[in-house]
Design a protein around this motif. Structure first.
Motif: not given
Length: 287
Positions: A32-43
């Protein structure tokens, strides 16, 4: 003999073992932390992978299917001989006749994308692993873990981070198939004899010249074996990835399982077998 301390210790141990460690909750919190804080690099990464898949699929779908069959047959002829070219042509024409051509193209695009990413990341990591003992010690347990964990487990984080579709399938495939290029690149470089390295140093080779003029050419058979293993693992994982919405030949295989359609399952499975044999024979070491 006083048994009270021993009994007390055993009682504490039993209480500890009876309490479940909240490992799952901790992992969920990290995700949840990764998805919330690193959504831009993941996208961004997801868009890059999606563009690669779409680009390879567009190239493979360009023109009539016979054009791609001819290209593969000519490549097989140049690399492995006339008999292999005939097998490739007949095998791909059978897939076309079975109406499995579009899933085959999607599977090939996913495999090419996965293998390209694996090699871009895996070969440099293998070189660094051979050059640095610290990197070797760090990566060794990670690679052991990646090669022993069941392949279905890779689908879970890929699905959570990237959602349903081909991108998740490719990401899971990359994680599953990247270990052989890393390990066999490392093995090939480590097997280069010290005498040849000493000869290179005597002629004034820099570390970079030592790498691309001596070590990599001599390690090429091992590296190509890693490429072959990477392709085979990518093919197997791409089929499994149909469970999280990836297209390709895995989709009709999964549909045949859910509907108990033996004919559809056999045709799709035959397409997978033909593609696996073609890729293995073309990129394998045997003549």
């Amino acid at each position: 003999m006083n048994l009270i301390p021993l009994v007390s210790t055993l009682d504490k141990l039993i209480n500890f073992l009876s309490t479940k460690i909240p490992l799952g909750n901790a992992v969920e919190a990290i995700v949840d932390f990764i998805i919330s804080n690193f959504s831009v690099p993941l996208n961004t990464f997801s868009e890059i992978i999606s563009s690669l898949i779409g680009g390879f699929e567009a190239v493979l779908s360009y023109g009539h299917p016979f054009l791609l069959i001819a290209v593969f047959a000519i490549a097989a002829w140049k690399l492995k001989g006339k008999n292999m070219a005939v097998f490739v042509a007949l095998g791909l024409m059978l897939v076309l006749n079975l109406r499995m051509w579009d899933p085959l193209v999607t599977t090939m695009a996913s495999i090419i994308t996965s293998v390209v990413v694996c090699l871009i990341l895996g070969i440099p990591i293998g070189i660094l692993k051979a050059r640095s003992r610290i990197i070797d010690l760090i990566t060794r347990p990670m690679l052991d873990f990646m090669q022993t964990i069941p392949p279905f487990v890779y689908l879970i984080p890929a699905l959570m981070f990237f959602g349903l579709g081909n991108v998740s399938g490719v990401i899971a495939t990359v994680v599953f198939a990247i270990a052989p290029p890393i390990r066999l690149t490392y093995l090939g470089i480590k097997q280069v004899s010290d005498e040849l390295k000493e000869a290179g140093r005597a002629f004034g080779c820099t570390p970079w010249q030592m790498l691309y003029k001596i070590e990599l050419p001599l390690a090429l058979p091992s590296i190509m074996m890693g490429v072959n293993q990477c392709i085979m693992l990518s093919l197997s994982m791409v089929v499994i990835a149909a469970m999280i919405g990836a297209g390709g030949l895995g989709k009709p295989v999964l549909r045949s399982l859910s509907t108990v359609d033996i004919g559809l399952g056999f045709e799709a499975g035959l397409g997978v077998v033909i593609l696996a044999m073609i890729l293995d024979r073309i990129f394998g070491r045997e003549q």
